[in-house]
Design a protein around this motif. Structure first.
Motif, PDB file in Angstrom:
ATOM      1  N   SER A 131     102.821 -38.832  -3.396  1.00 13.60           N
ATOM      2  CA  SER A 131     102.199 -37.733  -4.119  1.00 13.60           C
ATOM      3  C   SER A 131     100.863 -38.232  -4.680  1.00 13.60           C
ATOM      4  O   SER A 131     100.811 -38.773  -5.791  1.00 13.60           O
ATOM      5  CB  SER A 131     103.146 -37.277  -5.239  1.00 13.60           C
ATOM      6  OG  SER A 131     102.494 -36.425  -6.122  1.00 13.60           O
ATOM      7  N   PRO A 132      99.793 -38.088  -3.873  1.00 16.05           N
ATOM      8  CA  PRO A 132      98.483 -38.561  -4.362  1.00 16.05           C
ATOM      9  C   PRO A 132      98.052 -37.761  -5.585  1.00 16.05           C
ATOM     10  O   PRO A 132      98.224 -36.549  -5.617  1.00 16.05           O
ATOM     11  CB  PRO A 132      97.544 -38.311  -3.186  1.00 16.05           C
ATOM     12  CG  PRO A 132      98.421 -38.006  -2.011  1.00 16.05           C
ATOM     13  CD  PRO A 132      99.711 -37.458  -2.552  1.00 16.05           C
ATOM     14  N   GLN A 133      97.510 -38.436  -6.572  1.00 16.47           N
ATOM     15  CA  GLN A 133      97.088 -37.786  -7.818  1.00 16.47           C
ATOM     16  C   GLN A 133      95.601 -37.483  -7.730  1.00 16.47           C
ATOM     17  O   GLN A 133      94.797 -38.398  -7.538  1.00 16.47           O
ATOM     18  CB  GLN A 133      97.370 -38.706  -9.014  1.00 16.47           C
ATOM     19  CG  GLN A 133      98.818 -39.169  -9.098  1.00 16.47           C
ATOM     20  CD  GLN A 133      99.768 -38.024  -9.409  1.00 16.47           C
ATOM     21  OE1 GLN A 133      99.680 -37.412 -10.468  1.00 16.47           O
ATOM     22  NE2 GLN A 133     100.664 -37.711  -8.473  1.00 16.47           N
ATOM     23  N   TRP A 134      95.245 -36.208  -7.873  1.00 17.13           N
ATOM     24  CA  TRP A 134      93.830 -35.809  -7.731  1.00 17.13           C
ATOM     25  C   TRP A 134      93.164 -35.576  -9.076  1.00 17.13           C
ATOM     26  O   TRP A 134      91.952 -35.664  -9.194  1.00 17.13           O
ATOM     27  CB  TRP A 134      93.732 -34.531  -6.894  1.00 17.13           C
ATOM     28  CG  TRP A 134      94.356 -34.667  -5.541  1.00 17.13           C
ATOM     29  CD1 TRP A 134      95.520 -34.100  -5.121  1.00 17.13           C
ATOM     30  CD2 TRP A 134      93.884 -35.456  -4.450  1.00 17.13           C
ATOM     31  NE1 TRP A 134      95.800 -34.476  -3.836  1.00 17.13           N
ATOM     32  CE2 TRP A 134      94.807 -35.309  -3.387  1.00 17.13           C
ATOM     33  CE3 TRP A 134      92.765 -36.293  -4.254  1.00 17.13           C
ATOM     34  CZ2 TRP A 134      94.663 -35.950  -2.155  1.00 17.13           C
ATOM     35  CZ3 TRP A 134      92.628 -36.920  -3.026  1.00 17.13           C
ATOM     36  CH2 TRP A 134      93.557 -36.755  -1.999  1.00 17.13           C
ATOM     37  N   HIS A 135      93.970 -35.215 -10.071  1.00 12.40           N
ATOM     38  CA  HIS A 135      93.368 -34.846 -11.363  1.00 12.40           C
ATOM     39  C   HIS A 135      93.976 -35.682 -12.482  1.00 12.40           C
ATOM     40  O   HIS A 135      94.992 -36.331 -12.293  1.00 12.40           O
ATOM     41  CB  HIS A 135      93.640 -33.363 -11.677  1.00 12.40           C
ATOM     42  CG  HIS A 135      93.268 -32.458 -10.555  1.00 12.40           C
ATOM     43  ND1 HIS A 135      91.967 -32.180 -10.245  1.00 12.40           N
ATOM     44  CD2 HIS A 135      94.042 -31.783  -9.656  1.00 12.40           C
ATOM     45  CE1 HIS A 135      91.947 -31.364  -9.193  1.00 12.40           C
ATOM     46  NE2 HIS A 135      93.185 -31.124  -8.825  1.00 12.40           N
ATOM     47  N   ALA A 139      94.099 -39.844 -11.665  1.00 13.79           N
ATOM     48  CA  ALA A 139      93.387 -39.489 -10.430  1.00 13.79           C
ATOM     49  C   ALA A 139      93.097 -40.755  -9.621  1.00 13.79           C
ATOM     50  O   ALA A 139      92.641 -41.760 -10.160  1.00 13.79           O
ATOM     51  CB  ALA A 139      92.095 -38.760 -10.776  1.00 13.79           C
ATOM     52  N   GLY A 140      93.391 -40.673  -8.335  1.00 14.40           N
ATOM     53  CA  GLY A 140      93.152 -41.829  -7.454  1.00 14.40           C
ATOM     54  C   GLY A 140      94.415 -42.653  -7.228  1.00 14.40           C
ATOM     55  O   GLY A 140      94.484 -43.435  -6.283  1.00 14.40           O
ATOM     56  N   THR A 142      98.627 -43.112  -6.531  1.00 18.78           N
ATOM     57  CA  THR A 142      99.685 -42.433  -5.752  1.00 18.78           C
ATOM     58  C   THR A 142     101.011 -42.637  -6.456  1.00 18.78           C
ATOM     59  O   THR A 142     101.344 -43.753  -6.872  1.00 18.78           O
ATOM     60  CB  THR A 142      99.769 -43.032  -4.331  1.00 18.78           C
ATOM     61  OG1 THR A 142      98.519 -42.807  -3.681  1.00 18.78           O
ATOM     62  CG2 THR A 142     100.887 -42.371  -3.528  1.00 18.78           C
TER      63      THR A 142
END
Ligand SMILES: Cc1cn([C@H]2C[C@H](O)[C@@H](COP(=O)(O)OP(=O)(O)O[C@H]3O[C@@H](C)[C@H](O)[C@@H](O)[C@H]3O)O2)c(=O)[nH]c1=O
Length: 397
Positions: A131-135, A139-140, A142
């Motif tokens: 689950s990559p974290q975008w926000h 952020a950046g 996983t």
């Protein structure tokens, strides 16, 4: 490895029960664990002796000032998607950024979301997904989904060292408290949310092979102890804990105080039937005991618990009477001895069937087989450490 395990206590004791068991097992395997807890009120009875390698740290309440967080360890586990504090996640992200630029040779921690236990098919599909974290502060980074489960393609169950003579140890320990069954008496442990169908269920089970004489050990259950007492007509004279049940002759009732989790395992091991609930006692009962269990499942508003229960019953290979008792215990069907309503006009009504000793024997055999299959699997901690090692090998530096 150094682990940070985050646990938010939502309700009852399952959150802390699952996390404590995992932390203690990691500690026993030689890891060091910081267990961050937002509510540690259950710990004095659940884990009075602590565990080697495990340090409990307070997780400040939402809205309270965050402390200066220590450097994150090698692995960060959030239990049940509990969202570690923003400051801690920022520290993880900072480590990852420094690693990427080569400014720091330490690896960023592997971030695991430890999910709920289920035998449903989605577990195999979702186990190990990224689950990559975008926000936000992470952020950046996983986050990796890790699902406990009942098959080789899941994270398994926390097993640890389960002594081959656990039943004997359990009987000895119970005798020391005067909690043992008498000769010719079977015993059951009741750990439940809701006591409503207890007398009818027990009467049905006793007719169906569990009787004729039963010692019911009633575990502390939080708020429902009084209900259990009332429904079972427990005698409450000072110092007197033996009671009688209205509708189940041959039943003796013993009301237990809260006990340490290690002793709770012994209670499970000592019983001929375990009525368990939630997640941890449910998982544990099938590992430490070959005896049948009835699971009072945590009710979900959308009714999703019914499919979850069915999936486990299929996985455990429950025979028909056991399935009926299991569904009845959760308010999802009638007890086996009750007449079945015809489903559709014209369809022949199923004859009411009184359960017999054969039903109990078939259930006991199925439960023992399920227990043996689970015990042949490796421990969740073994699978989790291998999973983490693989993630670290793929993202060196
Ligand atoms: C009664 C008793 C329990 N225990 C422990 C055993 C377990 O670790 C723990 C109880 O946890 P559980 O069996 O999971 O039941 P539970 O119902 O308490 O817990 C949960 O179920 C989850 C599905 C929900 O998500 C949780 O929010 C929670 O409701 O308490 C003792 O150690 N000693 C005792 O005397």
């Amino acid at each position: 490895m150094r682990w940070d395990l985050f646990c938010r206590v939502i309700d009852n004791w399952g959150d802390i029960g699952v996390c404590w068991r995992l932390a203690a097992r990691l500690g026993a395997a030689g890891h060091t664990v910081r267990l961050w807890l937002d509510d540690d009120r259950a710990l004095p009875w659940l884990a009075p002796a602590g565990a080697p390698g495990v340090e409990v740290r307070p997780w400040p309440a939402d809205g309270a000032a965050e402390p200066v967080w220590p450097e994150p360890g090698d692995v960060v586990v959030e239990a049940f998607g509990c969202d570690p504090p923003a400051g801690f996640v920022s520290a993880m992200a900072a480590m990852a950024a420094q690693t990427r630029t080569g400014a720091d040779s330490r690896r960023a921690p592997v971030w695991i979301n430890l999910e709920y236990l289920s035998a449903e098919p989605y577990v195999e599909r979702s186990h190990g997904l990224a689950s990559p974290q975008w926000h936000g502060p992470g952020a950046g980074l996983t986050k990796w989904f890790f699902y406990p489960g009942f098959t080789a393609r899941t994270g398994g169950l926390v097993q640890g060292d389960i002594a081959p003579d656990l039943r004997q140890q359990a009987d000895d320990r119970l005798s020391a408290h005067g909690w043992q069954a008498q000769a010719g008496e079977r015993s059951a442990l009741l750990f439940a949310y809701d006591a409503r169908p207890v007398p009818a269920l027990l009467a049905s089970l006793m007719r169906g092979g569990l009787g004729p004489r039963l010692l019911l050990r009633v575990a502390a259950s939080g708020t429902l102890q009084d209900d259990v007492d009332r429904l079972l007509d427990v005698v409450r004279a000072p110092g007197e804990r033996i009671g009688r049940a209205r509708s189940a002759p041959g039943l003796r009732v013993l009301r237990l105080p809260p006990v340490a989790q290690t002793d709770f395992d012994l209670l499970l091991a000592a019983s001929d039937l375990n009525l368990v609930r939630g997640e941890d006692s449910f998982a544990r009962a099938q590992l430490v005991s070959a005896a049948p269990l009835l699971w009072q499942i945590y009710v979900q508003d959308d009714g999703a618990h019914a499919a979850k229960l069915d999936a486990w019953m299929r996985c455990a290979g429950l025979p028909p009477a056991a399935t009926a008792w299991q569904r009845a215990w959760n308010g999802l069907g009638p007890l086996p001895q009750e007449p079945q309503e015809p489903q559709t006009q014209g369809v022949q009504t199923q004859e009411p069937r009184t359960p017999t000793a054969t039903d109990w024997a078939a259930w006991a055999e199925a439960a023992a087989g399920h227990h043996r299959r689970l015990r042949a699997d490796d421990c969740l901690v073994t699978r989790l450490t291998a999973f983490v090692a693989e993630r670290r090998a793929r993202a060196p530096g």
